[in-house]
Scaffold this active site. Structure first.
Site, mmCIF file in Angstrom:
data_model
loop_
_atom_site.group_PDB
_atom_site.id
_atom_site.type_symbol
_atom_site.label_atom_id
_atom_site.label_comp_id
_atom_site.label_asym_id
_atom_site.label_seq_id
_atom_site.Cartn_x
_atom_site.Cartn_y
_atom_site.Cartn_z
ATOM 1 N N CYS A 12 36.018 44.742 51.165
ATOM 2 C CA CYS A 12 35.773 44.274 49.694
ATOM 3 C C CYS A 12 34.244 44.457 49.025
ATOM 4 C CB CYS A 12 36.304 43.782 49.678
ATOM 5 S SG CYS A 12 35.805 41.716 49.601
ATOM 6 N N HIS A 80 31.049 33.969 49.404
ATOM 7 C CA HIS A 80 31.986 32.891 49.317
ATOM 8 C C HIS A 80 31.589 31.850 48.114
ATOM 9 C CE1 HIS A 80 33.680 33.615 53.779
ATOM 10 N NE2 HIS A 80 34.186 33.893 52.995
ATOM 11 N N CYS A 102 30.588 36.912 45.632
ATOM 12 C CA CYS A 102 30.809 37.147 44.812
ATOM 13 C C CYS A 102 31.268 37.271 43.073
ATOM 14 C CB CYS A 102 32.451 37.741 45.823
ATOM 15 S SG CYS A 102 34.031 38.760 44.537
ATOM 16 N N HIS A 130 39.134 26.414 52.856
ATOM 17 C CA HIS A 130 37.841 27.826 52.819
ATOM 18 C C HIS A 130 36.793 27.176 52.547
ATOM 19 C CE1 HIS A 130 37.519 31.793 51.556
ATOM 20 N NE2 HIS A 130 37.655 32.179 52.986
ATOM 21 N N GLU A 132 34.935 28.890 49.756
ATOM 22 C CA GLU A 132 35.515 29.418 48.727
ATOM 23 C C GLU A 132 35.827 28.498 47.345
ATOM 24 O OE1 GLU A 132 38.218 32.761 46.170
ATOM 25 O OE2 GLU A 132 37.768 33.593 47.867
#
Length: 664
Positions: A12, A80, A102, A130, A132
């Site tokens: 991505c 992340h 990101c 996670h 992120e």
């Protein structure tokens, strides 16, 4: 065997940006480079970066033991993102920080911080372990509630009415929608932001569609990748034979016999070359086709032609233009002057291919051309559907105004500006104006003639407001209105497009001569409806408050026989009014002023004179109080003495006759 490849398979935008940054730093940096946590969830990429001198550290405590004062040290923040406190600690350590967070993740971090400061309780949908999610939570003081299933909504405090719901960028779209629906059932008030990355949404939708159309589905990605595992989950729901593989080596364990149609997708952390290797291997297995699927992949992802419409995310911006990530091979360029607003890294851009430079791997794009086509089409649809559009007015010309609606020129005649005549057109310049397109004509060379009317919208709004107002009005209803004009008999108040009248007598409990003693034009005042007539559209309003009425509880404040002190405020032929308190007057009859008969009140009293008087009658029904001054201390007129009449002239003194002797 037919192979169907999902278009959005592979890296991505955020991951591509982070990995490219790492490779670029490894080539141009003389010091030591670390990534704070694995830059992506893909062992092959991590190993390759390690071979290029980039090592992984799990926390900043580990970094402290590696810092060498004699050697430059660079730390890459992965896509992340990290908690706010960790970033602060890195800055204190004096290392060079390269932030590859990101842009979509960064947006969520800022939302979490902003809404937390506004007093919201943050809820994050995603995997609590996670990185992120951990990073986002760190921007709201680690106070967020993490949920991952619709049933987790039951764990939330039902008395809380200030939840703000955000999502991990790679969270399941299906679960997100189910969670939001569950929240709507449980809570009357909460806000939410759909922060799932658009690329994630697209990848998940494509994976579901491909899986539903094939007999066997291949998902390529690392087993530690959250978004890859979600793809597996989605694909399994649509195709029972779904397999997760990390590389082409894992294909040997899959039975392709009697399979006529195979689907392929890949997680956001899967490098391009891994996808190519898998496709190449499948091409060897698929001996019934003459096509090389590796070639098909290359063609589907990298072939661009002049005039083609493409989409991509902004990866960098400089003073000359904007660079767009178009896929595996090409990088697009759009001149900076084609953007009306400041472009931001991460924004998606749609443009037309103007020129392809294979040598430099760059594609010259035009955003303006496609914007123009889209904008003209949007104006045409607005004309056909009678949908209002917003026009930014740029100049006043003879007969009206000129502006643009997303780049399309629109003329607004002066007669179509408002229901009333507008004398000063210049007051509209550099302002937005909502209009209805009344003329749309196409000409040569894609030129169009567009005419708009604000008057139509203005009149429709007034009609709608009027209908809504008159359907809801009732006696006693309270409004906040603005004083529009003042007359000698009262004031007209704008109730939001509808005017009502506050009569002079309804402005104050005390007697006033003119409304300007109480209010001014432009004042915002609270009024209430006394009466109204829907047919004549007339409304009578009250401003003075009932609770301020001096006649309230009059018998508790005053009794017959009480002596009051008041001020003479008005003369009548038959008496005088005495102000007992603000808004409350009593009448002293002329016969109750003096102990002697007087012809005029003015003979005994003066305006403003303070007197004492006894209450001799209270008539609450007719709102009258009668007073007597003479029963307390009569005030008799002061009569100046008239000058005494001159005494009458004294009577003539008698003349004594002297009788002389008779003459002889």
């Amino acid at each position: 065997m037919e192979i169907v490849l999902a278009e959005s398979a592979g890296f991505c935008f955020g991951v591509s940006k982070a990995v490219n940054l790492a490779y670029r730093l490894s080539q141009n940096n003389n010091g030591k480079i670390y990534t704070l946590g694995a830059i992506i969830h893909n062992n092959a990429v991590i190993e390759e970066l390690s071979n290029n001198g980039i090592d992984v550290i799990e926390n900043i405590e580990e970094l402290e033991g590696k810092i060498n004062e004699k050697e430059n040290c660079t730390v890459i923040i992965r896509a992340h993102g990290i908690p706010k406190s960790v970033r602060a600690d890195l800055d204190k350590m004096g290392v060079t920080v390269e932030d590859a967070t990101c842009p979509f993740v960064r947006k969520i971090q800022m939302l979490a911080m902003e809404k937390y400061k506004e007093g919201y309780k943050i809820v994050i949908t995603g995997d609590e372990k996670h990185p992120e999610v951990i990073g986002i939570n760190g921007w709201c003081e680690n106070s967020a509630i993490i949920i991952s299933e619709p049933e987790d909504v039951e764990k939330l405090d039902k008395t809380e009415n200030n939840y703000c719901v955000l999502s991990q960028t790679t969270f399941s779209v299906v679960k997100w929608k189910l969670i939001i629906e569950q929240l709507k059932k449980q809570f009357d008030k909460f806000i939410y932001f759909d922060t799932i990355c658009s690329a994630t949404v697209k990848r998940q939708e494509e994976a579901a569609n491909v899986a539903a159309s094939v007999e066997l589905m291949i998902v390529i990605g690392d087993k530690m990748s959250s978004n890859t595992l979600k793809l597996v989950e989605i694909c399994k729901a649509n195709c029972k034979q779904t397999f997760l593989i990390e590389s082409s080596l894992d294909l040997s364990g899959i039975d392709f016999i009697n399979i006529k149609r195979v689907g392929v997708t890949a997680g956001a952390s899967t490098p391009d070359h891994v996808i190519r290797e898998v496709i190449s291997k499948m091409s060897e297995i698929n001996t019934n086709t003459n096509d090389s699927f590796e070639a098909l992949l290359e063609e589907s992802l990298t072939t661009l032609a002049t005039g083609q419409t493409v989409k991509g995310n902004i990866i960098r911006v400089d003073e000359n233009g904007v660079f767009i990530d178009l896929g595996f091979k090409y990088e697009g360029f759009v001149a900076i002057d084609e953007f009306r607003e400041q472009p931001n890294i991460g924004d998606e851009v749609e443009a037309i291919v103007v020129r392809v430079n294979d040598k430099d791997g760059e594609v010259v794009l035009s955003k303006k051309r496609i914007d123009s086509k889209k904008n003209i089409k949007a104006i045409e649809e607005a004309y056909e559907n009678k949908t209002p559009v917003t026009v930014y007015v740029t100049e006043a010309v003879k007969g009206g105004l000129v502006g643009n609606a997303n780049g399309v020129r629109v003329f607004i005649p002066a007669s179509q500006l408002a229901s009333r005549y507008v004398s000063d057109l210049s007051s509209y310049i550099k302002k937005n104006l909502e209009v209805r397109i009344v003329t749309f004509e196409k000409g040569d060379k894609n030129r169009v003639k567009v005419v708009g009317s604000h008057k139509i919208i203005d009149e429709e709004n007034k009609a709608r407001i009027s209908e809504e107002f008159w359907s809801n009005i009732e006696v006693g209803k309270i409004y906040n209105g603005k004083v529009r004009s003042i007359t000698s008999f009262g004031v007209f108040v704008d109730l939001g497009g509808i005017d009502g009248l506050v009569h002079l007598s309804e402005l104050s409990w005390k007697k006033i001569k003119h409304p300007s003693e109480v209010v001014a034009v432009g004042d915002t005042i609270e009024v209430y409806v006394i009466k109204f007539d829907r047919e004549t559209k007339k409304i009578s309003l009250g401003y003075r408050k009932t609770e301020d009425n001096p006649w309230n509880n009059i018998n508790e404040k005053y009794s017959v026989g009480d002596v009051i002190t008041g001020k003479v405020v008005k003369f009548l032929p038959f008496g005088a009014f005495i102000e007992i308190e603000t808004g409350l007057d009593g009448l002293v009859h002329i016969s109750q002023i003096s102990s002697v008969r007087i012809n005029k009140v003015q003979d005994a009293l003066k305006i403003g004179q303070v007197v004492e008087a006894k209450i001799i009658e209270i008539n609450e029904e007719s709102k009258k109080i009668n007073l007597s001054i003479k029963e307390v201390a009569p005030i008799d007129p002061v009569v100046e003495e008239e000058p005494e009449e001159a005494e009458a002239e004294a009577a003539e003194e008698p003349v004594e006759e002297t009788v002389g002797e008779a003459a002889e």
